[in-house]
Design an enzyme around this catalytic site. Structure first.
Site, PDB file in Angstrom:
ATOM      1  N   HIS A  65      67.769  40.648  58.633  1.00 26.88           N
ATOM      2  CA  HIS A  65      67.060  39.708  57.749  1.00 26.88           C
ATOM      3  C   HIS A  65      67.710  39.596  56.379  1.00 26.88           C
ATOM      4  O   HIS A  65      67.748  38.514  55.801  1.00 26.88           O
ATOM      5  CB  HIS A  65      65.575  40.099  57.651  1.00 26.88           C
ATOM      6  CG  HIS A  65      64.838  39.792  58.919  1.00 26.88           C
ATOM      7  ND1 HIS A  65      63.949  40.663  59.506  1.00 26.88           N
ATOM      8  CD2 HIS A  65      64.888  38.712  59.737  1.00 26.88           C
ATOM      9  CE1 HIS A  65      63.481  40.127  60.622  1.00 26.88           C
ATOM     10  NE2 HIS A  65      64.036  38.948  60.788  1.00 26.88           N
ATOM     11  N   ASP A  89      58.918  35.542  63.035  1.00 27.33           N
ATOM     12  CA  ASP A  89      58.405  36.858  62.630  1.00 27.33           C
ATOM     13  C   ASP A  89      58.271  36.997  61.122  1.00 27.33           C
ATOM     14  O   ASP A  89      57.713  37.974  60.628  1.00 27.33           O
ATOM     15  CB  ASP A  89      59.297  37.967  63.186  1.00 27.33           C
ATOM     16  CG  ASP A  89      60.758  37.764  62.806  1.00 27.33           C
ATOM     17  OD1 ASP A  89      61.089  37.885  61.612  1.00 27.33           O
ATOM     18  OD2 ASP A  89      61.579  37.462  63.696  1.00 27.33           O
ATOM     19  N   ASP A 140      58.631  21.657  66.481  1.00 29.00           N
ATOM     20  CA  ASP A 140      60.025  21.659  66.926  1.00 29.00           C
ATOM     21  C   ASP A 140      60.953  21.446  65.725  1.00 29.00           C
ATOM     22  O   ASP A 140      60.911  20.407  65.067  1.00 29.00           O
ATOM     23  CB  ASP A 140      60.183  20.531  67.949  1.00 29.00           C
ATOM     24  CG  ASP A 140      61.588  20.476  68.533  1.00 29.00           C
ATOM     25  OD1 ASP A 140      61.703  20.144  69.718  1.00 29.00           O
ATOM     26  OD2 ASP A 140      62.566  20.732  67.801  1.00 29.00           O
ATOM     27  N   GLY A 141      61.783  22.456  65.451  1.00 24.41           N
ATOM     28  CA  GLY A 141      62.661  22.411  64.288  1.00 24.41           C
ATOM     29  C   GLY A 141      63.698  21.295  64.354  1.00 24.41           C
ATOM     30  O   GLY A 141      64.136  20.787  63.322  1.00 24.41           O
ATOM     31  N   ASP A 159      67.377  30.858  62.158  1.00 26.22           N
ATOM     32  CA  ASP A 159      67.081  32.207  62.649  1.00 26.22           C
ATOM     33  C   ASP A 159      66.528  32.062  64.057  1.00 26.22           C
ATOM     34  O   ASP A 159      65.321  32.118  64.286  1.00 26.22           O
ATOM     35  CB  ASP A 159      66.065  32.871  61.702  1.00 26.22           C
ATOM     36  CG  ASP A 159      65.729  34.301  62.124  1.00 26.22           C
ATOM     37  OD1 ASP A 159      66.315  34.794  63.104  1.00 26.22           O
ATOM     38  OD2 ASP A 159      64.873  34.912  61.465  1.00 26.22           O
ATOM     39  N   SER A 160      67.440  31.873  65.005  1.00 22.20           N
ATOM     40  CA  SER A 160      67.016  31.494  66.352  1.00 22.20           C
ATOM     41  C   SER A 160      67.230  32.624  67.346  1.00 22.20           C
ATOM     42  O   SER A 160      67.815  33.654  67.033  1.00 22.20           O
ATOM     43  CB  SER A 160      67.842  30.299  66.811  1.00 22.20           C
ATOM     44  OG  SER A 160      69.172  30.711  67.056  1.00 22.20           O
ATOM     45  N   THR A 161      66.775  32.381  68.564  1.00 19.32           N
ATOM     46  CA  THR A 161      67.097  33.253  69.688  1.00 19.32           C
ATOM     47  C   THR A 161      68.485  32.854  70.213  1.00 19.32           C
ATOM     48  O   THR A 161      69.171  32.036  69.600  1.00 19.32           O
ATOM     49  CB  THR A 161      66.033  33.102  70.789  1.00 19.32           C
ATOM     50  OG1 THR A 161      65.871  31.710  71.051  1.00 19.32           O
ATOM     51  CG2 THR A 161      64.692  33.658  70.348  1.00 19.32           C
ATOM     52  N   ASP A 162      68.897  33.438  71.333  1.00 21.68           N
ATOM     53  CA  ASP A 162      70.211  33.127  71.912  1.00 21.68           C
ATOM     54  C   ASP A 162      70.277  31.640  72.288  1.00 21.68           C
ATOM     55  O   ASP A 162      69.248  31.021  72.549  1.00 21.68           O
ATOM     56  CB  ASP A 162      70.438  33.962  73.187  1.00 21.68           C
ATOM     57  CG  ASP A 162      70.481  35.459  72.900  1.00 21.68           C
ATOM     58  OD1 ASP A 162      70.620  35.844  71.732  1.00 21.68           O
ATOM     59  OD2 ASP A 162      70.386  36.244  73.866  1.00 21.68           O
TER      60      ASP A 162
END
Ligand code: AG3
Length: 284
Positions: A65, A89, A140-141, A159-162
């Site tokens: 972070h 988060d 939705d970004g 700051d995303s997931t895979d």
């Protein structure tokens, strides 16, 4: 030790795995978007897992972070308007709001459940959520960004997931082009770009190429340890709307007006030093 005492993320694509010893499954649900689990671990505090992928633990999320926020914010001359895409988060949001220059930070997370569970199980990450400068949106970004007024943001943090499933579009030039359009002159974008060891020639190289195709002037990748992500080594890529990102507020970076646990001026400079294999993968 029997398997049931461990949570393991199997990273099949690269034939490796990361395991943490767990005490209890605190929560599990299938939200409208994904499967979310919260574990209590024996040594890493709490653990959040989305679709089988480790998102964070209490113990080491500060590295990620801080590196997702401070390098970008100290590289912008006056970061007043910040948008976080994903980041449900709220750990990145908390770091961004440590910067007194920031006047408004909007977090656009598609899945409200991620934030609600963070509030419950990672309250320390959510301590800035009530800051009057914070805005939490659940949508939705990609669509949100496409609808931004031109030149209305100074920094965009992804700051995303895979890059599989819902996050895939966050690694493509169409999305980067809407980010660039929404950025004011001098604006910066930063994105988490996976593992230098596993993804230099694929994802990281791809992000550089897509950013350039979207009109960004230049991109630079920073690397840092992240013990709970595949290979234990992670990266973030910074891109400048008009020029290569530079650490222009180095005096502020040398003496941040807030406490950090990982970030420092030296760490920032060191993170930009690329090992030869990574340099080669990212050069033209
Ligand atoms: N960051 C998640 C990065 C991807 C991790 N990948 C994996 N475990 N396979 C988002 C959470 C931090 N805000």
């Amino acid at each position: 030790m029997p398997d049931k005492d461990w949570f393991t993320e199997f990273y099949d694509a690269e034939g490796c795995a990361i395991g943490l010893r767990v005490r209890a499954l605190l929560h599990e649900e299938r939200s409208a978007y994904q499967h979310i689990a919260i574990w209590d671990t024996t040594h890493w505090g709490r653990l959040m897992v989305i679709d089988g992928c480790i998102m964070l633990t209490s113990r080491d999320n500060f590295v990620y972070h801080e590196m997702m926020s401070h390098p970008a914010l100290f590289s912008h001359p006056a970061p007043r308007r910040v948008a976080i895409i994903g980041g449900g988060d709220c750990g990145t949001l908390r770091e961004v709001l440590r910067h007194p220059e920031v006047e408004h930070c909007v977090q656009v997370e598609i899945d409200e459940r991620v934030t609600r569970l963070a509030e419950q199980y990672f309250p320390e990450l959510c301590e800035a959520n009530d800051d009057p400068r914070a805005e939490l949106r659940f949508e939705d970004g990609i669509r949100w960004m496409a609808a931004r007024p031109q030149a209305s943001l100074d920094v965009v943090i992804i700051d995303s997931t895979d890059p599989v499933g819902p996050a895939e579009g966050l690694f493509r030039r169409e999305f980067y082009a809407s980010c660039r359009r929404a950025l004011a002159p001098g604006g910066l974008l930063v994105q988490q770009t996976e593992s230098p060891l596993l993804h230099a020639d694929s994802i990281i190289r791809g992000v550089h190429d897509e950013l350039r195709a979207a009109g960004f002037a230049a991109a630079r990748t920073l690397h840092f340890p992240q013990p709970v992500y595949p290979s234990g080594w992670w990266s973030a890529t910074l891109a400048g709307r008009d020029a290569a990102p530079e650490l222009i507020r180095s005096e502020a970076a040398a003496r941040p007006p807030f406490a950090t646990r990982y970030y420092s001026l030296g760490v920032h400079q060191g993170a930009l030093a690329l090992p030869p294999f990574l340099q080669a993968a990212l050069s033209d």
